[in-house]
Design an enzyme around this catalytic site. Structure first.
Site, PDB file in Angstrom:
ATOM      1  N   ARG A 137       0.583  -1.155   0.055  1.00  0.00           N
ATOM      2  CA  ARG A 137      -0.031   0.036   0.055  1.00  0.00           C
ATOM      3  C   ARG A 137       0.773   1.239  -0.026  1.00  0.00           C
ATOM      4  O   ARG A 137       0.575   1.988  -0.591  1.00  0.00           O
ATOM      5  CB  ARG A 137      -1.044  -0.044   1.152  1.00  0.00           C
ATOM      6  CG  ARG A 137      -1.939   1.204   1.373  1.00  0.00           C
ATOM      7  CD  ARG A 137      -2.826   0.843   2.226  1.00  0.00           C
ATOM      8  NE  ARG A 137      -4.062   1.933   2.389  1.00  0.00           N
ATOM      9  CZ  ARG A 137      -4.034   2.836   3.278  1.00  0.00           C
ATOM     10  NH1 ARG A 137      -2.887   2.641   4.262  1.00  0.00           N
ATOM     11  NH2 ARG A 137      -4.867   3.796   3.466  1.00  0.00           N
ATOM     12  N   HIS A 186       0.431   4.324  -2.735  1.00  0.00           N
ATOM     13  CA  HIS A 186       0.167   5.635  -2.038  1.00  0.00           C
ATOM     14  C   HIS A 186       1.243   6.777  -2.635  1.00  0.00           C
ATOM     15  O   HIS A 186       0.986   7.750  -2.731  1.00  0.00           O
ATOM     16  CB  HIS A 186      -0.096   5.759  -0.818  1.00  0.00           C
ATOM     17  CG  HIS A 186      -1.617   5.070  -0.183  1.00  0.00           C
ATOM     18  ND1 HIS A 186      -2.274   5.776   0.397  1.00  0.00           N
ATOM     19  CD2 HIS A 186      -2.249   4.346  -0.966  1.00  0.00           C
ATOM     20  CE1 HIS A 186      -3.580   4.932   0.777  1.00  0.00           C
ATOM     21  NE2 HIS A 186      -3.627   4.234  -0.301  1.00  0.00           N
ATOM     22  N   GLY A 221       3.955  10.958  -8.473  1.00  0.00           N
ATOM     23  CA  GLY A 221       4.900   9.774  -9.147  1.00  0.00           C
ATOM     24  C   GLY A 221       5.530   9.003  -7.829  1.00  0.00           C
ATOM     25  O   GLY A 221       5.406   9.364  -6.939  1.00  0.00           O
ATOM     26  N   ASP A 267       8.010   8.588  -6.054  1.00  0.00           N
ATOM     27  CA  ASP A 267       9.196   9.329  -5.639  1.00  0.00           C
ATOM     28  C   ASP A 267       9.502   9.413  -4.242  1.00  0.00           C
ATOM     29  O   ASP A 267      10.270  10.205  -3.912  1.00  0.00           O
ATOM     30  CB  ASP A 267       9.221  10.899  -6.025  1.00  0.00           C
ATOM     31  CG  ASP A 267       8.186  11.664  -5.274  1.00  0.00           C
ATOM     32  OD1 ASP A 267       7.310  10.742  -4.754  1.00  0.00           O
ATOM     33  OD2 ASP A 267       8.032  12.709  -5.339  1.00  0.00           O
ATOM     34  N   SER A 309       8.092  10.282  -1.880  1.00  0.00           N
ATOM     35  CA  SER A 309       7.376  11.465  -1.045  1.00  0.00           C
ATOM     36  C   SER A 309       6.344  11.125   0.058  1.00  0.00           C
ATOM     37  O   SER A 309       6.482  11.863   0.858  1.00  0.00           O
ATOM     38  CB  SER A 309       6.577  12.422  -2.126  1.00  0.00           C
ATOM     39  OG  SER A 309       5.649  11.728  -2.690  1.00  0.00           O
ATOM     40  N   ASN A 312      -3.791   8.375   4.494  1.00  0.00           N
ATOM     41  CA  ASN A 312      -2.724   7.818   5.130  1.00  0.00           C
ATOM     42  C   ASN A 312      -2.567   8.056   6.661  1.00  0.00           C
ATOM     43  O   ASN A 312      -1.994   7.460   7.572  1.00  0.00           O
ATOM     44  CB  ASN A 312      -1.465   8.681   4.701  1.00  0.00           C
ATOM     45  CG  ASN A 312      -1.207   8.290   2.864  1.00  0.00           C
ATOM     46  OD1 ASN A 312      -1.594   7.036   2.685  1.00  0.00           O
ATOM     47  ND2 ASN A 312      -0.617   9.277   2.344  1.00  0.00           N
ATOM     48  N   HIS A 340      -6.793  -5.588  -2.596  1.00  0.00           N
ATOM     49  CA  HIS A 340      -7.570  -5.913  -1.364  1.00  0.00           C
ATOM     50  C   HIS A 340      -7.633  -7.408  -1.166  1.00  0.00           C
ATOM     51  O   HIS A 340      -8.378  -7.893  -0.444  1.00  0.00           O
ATOM     52  CB  HIS A 340      -8.786  -5.439  -1.554  1.00  0.00           C
ATOM     53  CG  HIS A 340      -8.720  -3.810  -1.290  1.00  0.00           C
ATOM     54  ND1 HIS A 340      -9.906  -2.953  -1.659  1.00  0.00           N
ATOM     55  CD2 HIS A 340      -8.017  -2.890  -1.125  1.00  0.00           C
ATOM     56  CE1 HIS A 340      -9.607  -1.758  -1.333  1.00  0.00           C
ATOM     57  NE2 HIS A 340      -8.372  -1.677  -1.255  1.00  0.00           N
ATOM     58  N   ASP A 361     -10.558  -9.476   2.651  1.00  0.00           N
ATOM     59  CA  ASP A 361     -10.934 -10.671   1.921  1.00  0.00           C
ATOM     60  C   ASP A 361     -11.318 -11.948   2.777  1.00  0.00           C
ATOM     61  O   ASP A 361     -10.289 -12.668   3.250  1.00  0.00           O
ATOM     62  CB  ASP A 361      -9.684 -11.038   0.972  1.00  0.00           C
ATOM     63  CG  ASP A 361     -10.062 -12.137  -0.044  1.00  0.00           C
ATOM     64  OD1 ASP A 361     -11.179 -12.456   0.049  1.00  0.00           O
ATOM     65  OD2 ASP A 361      -9.209 -12.477  -0.742  1.00  0.00           O
ATOM     66  N   SER A 388     -10.078 -15.624   3.092  1.00  0.00           N
ATOM     67  CA  SER A 388      -8.533 -15.735   2.667  1.00  0.00           C
ATOM     68  C   SER A 388      -7.983 -14.558   2.945  1.00  0.00           C
ATOM     69  O   SER A 388      -7.297 -13.858   1.952  1.00  0.00           O
ATOM     70  CB  SER A 388      -8.738 -15.787   0.993  1.00  0.00           C
ATOM     71  OG  SER A 388      -7.685 -16.037   0.209  1.00  0.00           O
ATOM     72  N   ASP A 441      -4.312 -14.107  -3.620  1.00  0.00           N
ATOM     73  CA  ASP A 441      -5.201 -15.119  -4.764  1.00  0.00           C
ATOM     74  C   ASP A 441      -6.391 -14.365  -5.270  1.00  0.00           C
ATOM     75  O   ASP A 441      -6.465 -13.094  -5.165  1.00  0.00           O
ATOM     76  CB  ASP A 441      -5.548 -16.259  -3.909  1.00  0.00           C
ATOM     77  CG  ASP A 441      -6.286 -16.240  -2.712  1.00  0.00           C
ATOM     78  OD1 ASP A 441      -6.967 -14.960  -2.708  1.00  0.00           O
ATOM     79  OD2 ASP A 441      -6.503 -16.984  -1.936  1.00  0.00           O
TER      80      ASP A 441
END
Length: 367
Positions: free
Chosen positions: A65, A69, A75, A77, A79, A95, A230, A282, A285, A290
């Site tokens: 994640r 993010h 982009g 980078d 950050s 965040n 997810h 999920d 699982s 998967d």
């Protein structure tokens, strides 16, 4: 004399053209970018990611994640890693009190710096750690393109605007992917893979004890996406309890949620209950990468609103529904599309050449 000067000018021009071509080639991302300057990089990152996931399985989804993010905001980078005041990305709505794994990246950076001082960017460490998190969750492997440099600015306002929300409509989510050069296939493959499943604990122990997953069959593999992300991970009640009692002001639950799951979640996340409680993205699982996530969507068992709309919304009929159906029955197709989408996402506006910097500390720009 004039002829000699012409020859000098000719060779100088050739030299400059060759130099520019070399610099241009080196400015592109490549899989062997650090083969000479930091040959131990991949093994160092892998060792630390494996250790972190062994300590806490949920960390795999967290590291994946972080990369997602990061790339969606200015982009790829790094950050998202920068500390600062509440104007930085760490304080963006998607965040704050949610993004995690920063200490793992710090540990990797410290280890890499010990052997390759000032060579490897934090942005590349994020990209490699995301790949390794997928692999150690049973997902597909791929060669990560490298050569990114680190950004100098963290923009919380842009993060709030650019990162998809679990409460958004499908057209808004698609548009945010399109804005960074991705498409509908990327929406479905990436969105489905940020979840890890807990019922595979014995398998996990084997993976983390013995390392490589290359000998494991794909039927044992685990799921992960950003909707596909997810397929591994957890979500707080606050991210889906709007669906449980008074969906969109109707005074009733979301009609697309399967009845037994709805009853379970209403009990787990009651009105005025603890909105910070976690449950699996999920169901059945939790810690595996998967395609089970997509099977859940077909049965009305998508946890987040942004998950279920990939299959049940009116717009899904002409956009995402067919992909959900394909992935639910064809894990190889899902894995293949996921890898392609991860490579595309990792190539969103990277800083290369002399742009940006190689941070000494991933949390701060160089002084």
């Amino acid at each position: 004399m004039k002829s000699q000067n012409n020859f000098k000018g000719y060779y100088y021009s050739l030299f400059m053209i060759s130099l520019m071509l070399c610099l241009g080639a080196r400015s592109q991302l490549t899989t062997d970018f650090y083969s000479q300057t930091c040959p131990s990089l991949l093994s160092t990152v892998r060792k630390h990611v494996q250790s972190a996931i062994k300590t806490e399985m949920r960390m795999a989804a967290s590291l994946l994640r972080l990369h997602f993010h990061d790339c969606f905001v200015n982009g790829c980078d790094a950050s998202v890693l920068l500390d600062g005041d509440n104007s930085t990305e760490k304080f963006a709505l998607a965040n704050v009190n949610s993004a995690r794994g920063f200490e793992v990246i710090d540990a990797i950076k410290s280890a890499v710096e010990s052997s390759c001082n000032g060579v490897v960017s934090c942005a590349d460490i994020l990209a490699i750690a995301a790949r390794d998190s997928v692999v150690f969750s049973g997902g597909p492997n791929w060669r990560v393109l490298l050569g990114r440099r680190d950004g100098l600015v963290s923009n919380g306002t842009l993060a709030n605007a650019a990162l998809p929300s679990p409460f958004e409509a499908l057209d808004a989510i698609i548009q945010k992917f399109v804005d960074v050069g991705l498409n509908i296939t990327d929406v479905v493959s990436l969105t489905g893979n940020l979840l890890l499943r807990g019922n595979q604990l014995p398998y996990w122990k084997k993976v983390l004890k013995y390392g490589s997953l290359r000998s494991r069959s794909r039927s044992q593999a685990v799921g992960y996406c950003f909707q596909g992300g997810h397929t591994i991970g957890l979500a707080k009640c606050a991210t889906f309890d709007n669906r449980l009692f008074n969906f969109s002001g109707t005074g009733a639950p979301d009609s697309t949620m399967e009845a037994t799951m709805l009853a379970d979640l209403q009990s787990f996340c009651p009105v005025n209950g603890d909105s910070d409680r976690f449950t699996a993205l999920d169901r059945n699982s939790t810690d595996l990468f998967d395609n089970h996530y997509f099977k859940n969507l077909l049965n009305g068992k998508g946890l987040l609103g942004s998950d279920q709309i990939l299959y049940s919304s009116d717009l899904a009929v002409s956009t995402t529904k067919s992909l959900v159906e394909s992935y639910s029955s064809n894990s190889k197709l899902f894995f293949s599309d996921f890898v392609n989408s991860m490579i595309k996402m990792g190539n969103i506006s990277p800083l290369t050449g002399t742009n940006g910097e190689i941070r000494k500390n991933c949390r701060a720009v160089n002084s």
